[in-house]
Design an enzyme around this catalytic site. Structure first.
Site, PDB file in Angstrom:
ATOM      1  N   GLN A  74       0.875  -0.904  -0.052  1.00 53.51           N
ATOM      2  CA  GLN A  74      -0.035  -0.420   0.452  1.00 53.51           C
ATOM      3  C   GLN A  74       0.928   1.585   0.044  1.00 53.51           C
ATOM      4  O   GLN A  74       0.274   1.841   0.903  1.00 53.51           O
ATOM      5  CB  GLN A  74      -1.184  -0.239   1.315  1.00 53.51           C
ATOM      6  CG  GLN A  74      -1.681  -1.013   0.625  1.00 53.51           C
ATOM      7  CD  GLN A  74      -3.040  -1.105   0.114  1.00 53.51           C
ATOM      8  OE1 GLN A  74      -3.189   0.223  -0.267  1.00 53.51           O
ATOM      9  NE2 GLN A  74      -3.790  -1.212  -0.276  1.00 53.51           N
ATOM     10  N   SER A  75       1.686   0.822  -0.574  1.00 52.71           N
ATOM     11  CA  SER A  75       2.613   2.197  -0.741  1.00 52.71           C
ATOM     12  C   SER A  75       1.992   3.388  -1.337  1.00 52.71           C
ATOM     13  O   SER A  75       1.234   3.885  -2.258  1.00 52.71           O
ATOM     14  CB  SER A  75       4.174   1.783  -1.966  1.00 52.71           C
ATOM     15  OG  SER A  75       4.639   3.068  -2.177  1.00 52.71           O
ATOM     16  N   ASN A  76       2.583   4.720  -0.787  1.00 50.46           N
ATOM     17  CA  ASN A  76       1.909   6.118  -0.869  1.00 50.46           C
ATOM     18  C   ASN A  76       2.499   6.122  -1.788  1.00 50.46           C
ATOM     19  O   ASN A  76       2.394   7.011  -2.900  1.00 50.46           O
ATOM     20  CB  ASN A  76       1.772   7.057   0.330  1.00 50.46           C
ATOM     21  CG  ASN A  76       0.977   7.130   1.407  1.00 50.46           C
ATOM     22  OD1 ASN A  76      -0.553   6.504   0.941  1.00 50.46           O
ATOM     23  ND2 ASN A  76       1.627   6.275   2.168  1.00 50.46           N
TER      24      ASN A  76
END
Length: 332
Positions: A74-76
């Site tokens: 869930q990397s921004n």
């Protein structure tokens, strides 16, 4: 000397300046100000827009036709890179931890919507070395395909990327000077180190020019930065070189509070979850359990310990799309 960035390659991606807003008084009596870098505009906002302005500027100047980067599931940063590629007409490849889900959610859903290609490695979220090796493999394949890829490490944490937060510090300093605020500290979250190094570079350049500057306190949420990797002072000094500044960041300028990570990167903590709820109910701020929530937990903890005097600034670096992934919202 006035620090300028006009000599550097830069793409226009972020909506700047971001707001500086006041919140309730904290335990211990300090007044909290929040620098709204969750509202940088591009692709749902967040701190990576600032870094990507310089990274993408460098990529385009070098003739790149594709961007490749890497991060947790869930990397921004990956979501923002996908948005930057969409804005600039560059193909984007994201190398992610974990396995491909049956249904994309949160940051993955947005990354796919922006047109990025998602490569799942099966690696654990905290195994950054394994993820970087996979990024190198994807980059090599794209080179072979003639796409001239520009590879960006985790978090965009290079000297080029850190330029974004050197500029951000000077933006914040101008806002503080314009409102006659003199907070003793600016607090922010740190994992891959680029935001921290950039803020330190901006602070050093401003101090070198004779301006008043606050102290910086990083809340470390990853094992690497908590153990001193990367070397934040070295990264800040390489950023200053790119800026053309003769200022120096010393090792003693680097403060990382390591007490708020919990068991590991991306593993929620009770204090972090409480901070996510506090931010939502006290300021309407949306923070994720991996990054900004733990950072705010550190600030609230330090405030309760009496660390801060009159005013303190928290740099809200974003992360709200992760709230809409499985396990993204703390239990009520």
């Amino acid at each position: 000397m006035v620090v300028v960035f006009d000599h550097l390659e830069r793409a226009t991606l972020a909506t700047l300046p971001t707001a500086l807003e006041v919140s309730p008084v904290l335990d211990g009596g300090a007044r909290l100000w929040v620098k709204r870098d969750d509202l940088t505009g591009l692709g749902g906002g967040g701190n990576k827009a600032r870094k990507l302005e310089f990274l993408c500027g460098d990529a385009i100047a070098g003739g790149a036709k594709a961007l490749v980067t890497v991060g947790a599931a869930q990397s921004n940063h990956c979501r923002m890179t996908a948005a930057a590629g969409a804005r600039l007409g560059l193909e984007v490849h994201l190398v992610l931890s974990g396995d491909r889900p049956e249904v994309a959610t949160g940051n993955q859903l947005l990354s796919a919507l922006f047109g990025a290609q998602l490569h799942f490695t099966g690696a654990d979220e905290s195994h950054w070395g394994e993820l970087e090796i996979a990024r190198e493999s994807v980059t090599e394949q794209l080179f072979a395909d003639g796409l001239a890829p520009y590879a960006i490490p985790i978090g965009g944490s290079t000297a080029v990327g850190a330029l974004g937060y050197a500029a951000a510090f000077l933006e914040l300093l101008g806002q503080l000077e314009a409102t006659d605020l003199r907070p003793g500290h600016v607090v922010f979250t740190s994992s891959s180190g680029g935001t921290h190094a950039g803020l330190l570079a901006g602070r050093a350049a401003a101090a070198h020019a004779g301006r008043w500057v606050p102290d910086l306190v990083a809340i470390g949420v990853a094992k690497g930065v908590n153990l001193g990797h990367p070397d934040i002072a070295d990264l800040a000094n390489r950023t200053l070189e790119l800026m053309g500044s003769t200022a120096i960041v010393a090792a003693e300028d680097v403060e990382v509070d390591t007490r708020w990570m919990g068991d590991d990167y991306a593993v929620p903590t009770p204090a972090g979850d409480a901070a996510v709820r506090w931010g939502a109910t006290h300021g309407g701020w949306l923070m994720d359990r991996t990054y900004s929530g733990k950072g705010l937990a550190g600030l609230l903890g330090l405030a309760a310990e009496g660390r801060f005097g009159g005013d303190v600034v928290f740099v809200h670096t974003g992360g709200w799309p992760a709230l809409f992934a499985p396990g993204g919202i703390p239990a009520h």
